[in-house]
Each structure stands twice: as C-alpha cells, then as structure tokens.
Design a protein around this motif. Structure first.
Motif, mmCIF file in Angstrom:
data_model
loop_
_atom_site.group_PDB
_atom_site.id
_atom_site.type_symbol
_atom_site.label_atom_id
_atom_site.label_comp_id
_atom_site.label_asym_id
_atom_site.label_seq_id
_atom_site.Cartn_x
_atom_site.Cartn_y
_atom_site.Cartn_z
ATOM 1 N N VAL A 163 62.819 51.724 32.267
ATOM 2 C CA VAL A 163 63.054 53.266 32.359
ATOM 3 C C VAL A 163 61.832 53.552 33.673
ATOM 4 C CG1 VAL A 163 63.797 53.877 30.243
ATOM 5 C CG2 VAL A 163 61.259 53.476 30.580
ATOM 6 N N PRO A 164 61.856 54.478 34.053
ATOM 7 C CA PRO A 164 60.941 54.821 35.089
ATOM 8 C C PRO A 164 59.421 54.851 34.664
ATOM 9 C CG PRO A 164 62.667 56.269 35.502
ATOM 10 C CD PRO A 164 62.934 55.501 34.366
ATOM 11 N N GLY A 165 58.268 54.427 35.240
ATOM 12 C CA GLY A 165 56.990 53.904 34.671
ATOM 13 C C GLY A 165 56.971 52.839 34.221
ATOM 14 N N GLU A 166 57.934 52.133 33.701
ATOM 15 C CA GLU A 166 57.523 50.714 33.295
ATOM 16 C C GLU A 166 57.809 49.429 34.366
ATOM 17 O OE1 GLU A 166 56.753 49.696 30.389
ATOM 18 O OE2 GLU A 166 57.019 51.271 29.085
ATOM 19 N N ARG A 167 56.976 48.713 34.419
ATOM 20 C CA ARG A 167 56.963 47.518 35.426
ATOM 21 C C ARG A 167 58.219 46.745 35.529
ATOM 22 N NH1 ARG A 167 50.868 45.913 34.150
ATOM 23 N NH2 ARG A 167 51.756 46.467 31.903
ATOM 24 N N ILE A 168 58.909 46.587 34.288
ATOM 25 C CA ILE A 168 60.195 45.751 34.295
ATOM 26 C C ILE A 168 61.321 46.726 35.202
ATOM 27 C CG2 ILE A 168 60.958 46.591 32.243
ATOM 28 C CD1 ILE A 168 61.833 43.034 33.666
ATOM 29 N N HIS A 169 61.021 47.932 34.991
ATOM 30 C CA HIS A 169 62.280 48.735 35.801
ATOM 31 C C HIS A 169 61.769 48.418 37.320
ATOM 32 C CE1 HIS A 169 63.048 52.685 37.698
ATOM 33 N NE2 HIS A 169 64.294 52.569 36.901
ATOM 34 N N ASP A 170 60.474 48.628 37.699
ATOM 35 C CA ASP A 170 60.125 48.465 39.176
ATOM 36 C C ASP A 170 60.720 47.001 39.855
ATOM 37 O OD1 ASP A 170 58.803 50.992 38.820
ATOM 38 O OD2 ASP A 170 56.624 50.118 38.666
ATOM 39 N N LEU A 171 60.605 45.929 38.700
ATOM 40 C CA LEU A 171 60.957 44.606 39.231
ATOM 41 C C LEU A 171 62.524 44.820 39.413
ATOM 42 C CD1 LEU A 171 60.764 41.575 39.984
ATOM 43 C CD2 LEU A 171 60.858 41.273 37.400
ATOM 44 N N LEU A 172 63.327 45.146 38.656
ATOM 45 C CA LEU A 172 64.908 45.218 38.548
ATOM 46 C C LEU A 172 65.252 45.976 40.009
ATOM 47 C CD1 LEU A 172 65.793 45.105 35.015
ATOM 48 C CD2 LEU A 172 66.201 43.309 36.633
ATOM 49 N N ARG A 173 64.664 47.180 40.150
ATOM 50 C CA ARG A 173 64.832 48.196 41.233
ATOM 51 C C ARG A 173 64.354 47.294 42.566
ATOM 52 N NH1 ARG A 173 60.223 52.125 41.622
ATOM 53 N NH2 ARG A 173 59.398 50.099 42.835
ATOM 54 N N ASP A 174 63.354 46.866 42.656
ATOM 55 C CA ASP A 174 63.119 45.953 43.944
ATOM 56 C C ASP A 174 63.986 44.859 44.214
ATOM 57 O OD1 ASP A 174 60.991 48.041 44.101
ATOM 58 O OD2 ASP A 174 59.319 46.472 43.882
#
Length: 259
Positions: free
Chosen positions: A192-203
């Motif tokens: 979910v937004p705000g979590e780093r695993i979310h950022d990794l999957l998004r990138d």
C-alpha cells in the motif's frame, strides 16, 4: 513434543517449488557444504510428499550427495501417506511443526505455510524456527502460486530477515505487479502507498513498461532491462544478471521492511 502450528491447506504440485529450490542450491549451497550435518527440513510439505522428494534430489545433485531431508507435517495422516516415498536416511518424514520435532537443521524451507496465519503471528513463528536451527542455520520462508510460476521468499537467520527474492516464469508474466499476490505473509498486506515494498513493486512495474521495446527479443531480455533499471534507480539489488535471467530479483530486507 507437541507440534506447534496448525494444519495447512496442503495444496501442492510437482515442481511447484522448483524456483525456490534452485535458488537455495545457488545461494545457500555454500552453507550446506560447510555444515557438519547437512540436515534440511521441509516444513509443512503438504498433502503429498512430492516437493520434499524434489528438494532432496536437487540438493543432492547441486550441493552434496549426503544431504538429509526430513519432511515435517502436523497432520499425522499426511505423515503416514508420505512413508512410501521415504528413502532413509536420505529422506524421511515425521510429525512436527515450528518446533522442528527437536531437530537442529542447517536449513529449513517453509513455503506456503505462514500464508494462512495472521501477520502478527509471523515474527513469533520465525523466532521459534530460528531458535532451533543449528549454529549458522538458515530459514527460507515464502509463498508461490499453485504451479510455481510466481513466488516470493525471505532468507532469515537468527538476526531476522536479510533478503527478499521475487521470482517469476517470465514467459507467462504479464506484469511484475502480479508478484504482489505472492509476497511472503510479512509483506503481502504492506503493498500500500507509504510502504517500501509498494514502492519497489511500483518501480519494477514502471521499469517493465519502459522496457517494452525489448519485448520482441523475448521476456528474458525485457526482465533483464527492467531489473537493471531498478538497480540503477538506487534499489539495493543484491544479485546480478546470472540470477536475473531466471526471472529473479533479490533485494536487502532493510530496503523493503515494513514501515
């Protein structure tokens, strides 16, 4: 000793855990070669013993011939059903859970076990297992889909998680976003937004789309380009093209640990 844990769904298939097994051979092989007792536990192998049989064969071929695998299940019916596949002392089956039936293995593979637990129970399960490992022992814990096409797993020792690996059968991968469904339990609710695993999957998903021009050369070349872009963007990718070619991406746990 009473087994700790609850009975899993037991779903399993031949080659379901091939990706994680091959990764274990490559990444954990050195630890097993150096072990005084190359004992490996397949924790929660499921309704049939096929993945334990495959794990023993892959470790014997790729690491050391004298490796011993013990499949542990809480359900005594599953333990009894697995006995025809046993090949003592190389492969045996017994009743046990997170307490590891009193064994002190060099490595534990626990795949698709914690998926049915609450996230709040995960850390305690890790500690129960790692407290019972041989010195320097390792836990590989994660999940995958029913056919082993998508998966994610953590490498854990007595200090806690050290890496996350995501893996996919590239020929059937529509988008890296699909990997979110197969994150380990400690992370699956954190996409979910705000979590780093979310950022990794998004990138990673953005990099995959940007690498669409490589698609005519095959999904492997597209994946290689996408993972390289993620690394170049600053993510601590810990492996290299040799592993990327297998549809893998490994990053350090601190980079994606829950906020």
């Amino acid at each position: 000793m009473r087994p700790q844990g609850v009975v899993t769904r037991g779903t399993t298939n031949p080659n379901r855990l091939r990706r994680v097994d091959n990764w274990i051979v490559e990444t954990c092989g050195g630890r097993l070669r150096d072990a005084a007792d190359p004992l490996v536990v397949d924790l929660g192998y499921g309704a049939t013993p096929v993945t334990a049989v495959e794990l023993r064969a892959r470790l014997a071929a790729g690491v050391r011939a004298d490796v011993r695998v013990v499949g542990l299940e809480i359900d005594p019916v599953r333990v009894a059903a697995a006995q025809p596949a046993a090949d003592p002392p190389r492969l045996t089956f017994a009743r046990g859970g997170f307490e590891l039936a009193g064994l002190r293995p060099a490595l534990v593979r626990a795949c698709n076990v914690l998926r049915q637990y609450d996230e709040a129970e995960v850390a305690a399960a890790w500690r129960t297992i790692t407290d019972r490992l041989a010195p320097g022992g390792l836990l590989v814990e994660g999940t995958c889909d029913e056919l082993g096409r998508l998966g994610g797993w953590l490498l854990i020792d007595s200090d806690g998680p050290s890496t996350l690996t995501l893996a996919a059968k590239l020929g059937m991968l529509g988008s890296p976003a699909e990997l979110a469904e197969r994150l380990p339990k400690a992370l699956i609710h954190r996409n979910v937004p705000g979590e780093r695993i979310h950022d990794l999957l998004r990138d990673l998903d953005d990099a995959w789309r940007s690498a669409a021009g490589y698609a005519p050369f095959g999904p492997r070349q597209r994946w290689l380009r996408a993972v390289a872009a993620v690394r170049d963007a600053g993510w601590p990718v810990l492996d290299g093209p040799r592993r990327w070619r297998h549809g893998e991406l490994t990053v350090g746990w601190p980079a994606i640990a829950p906020a």
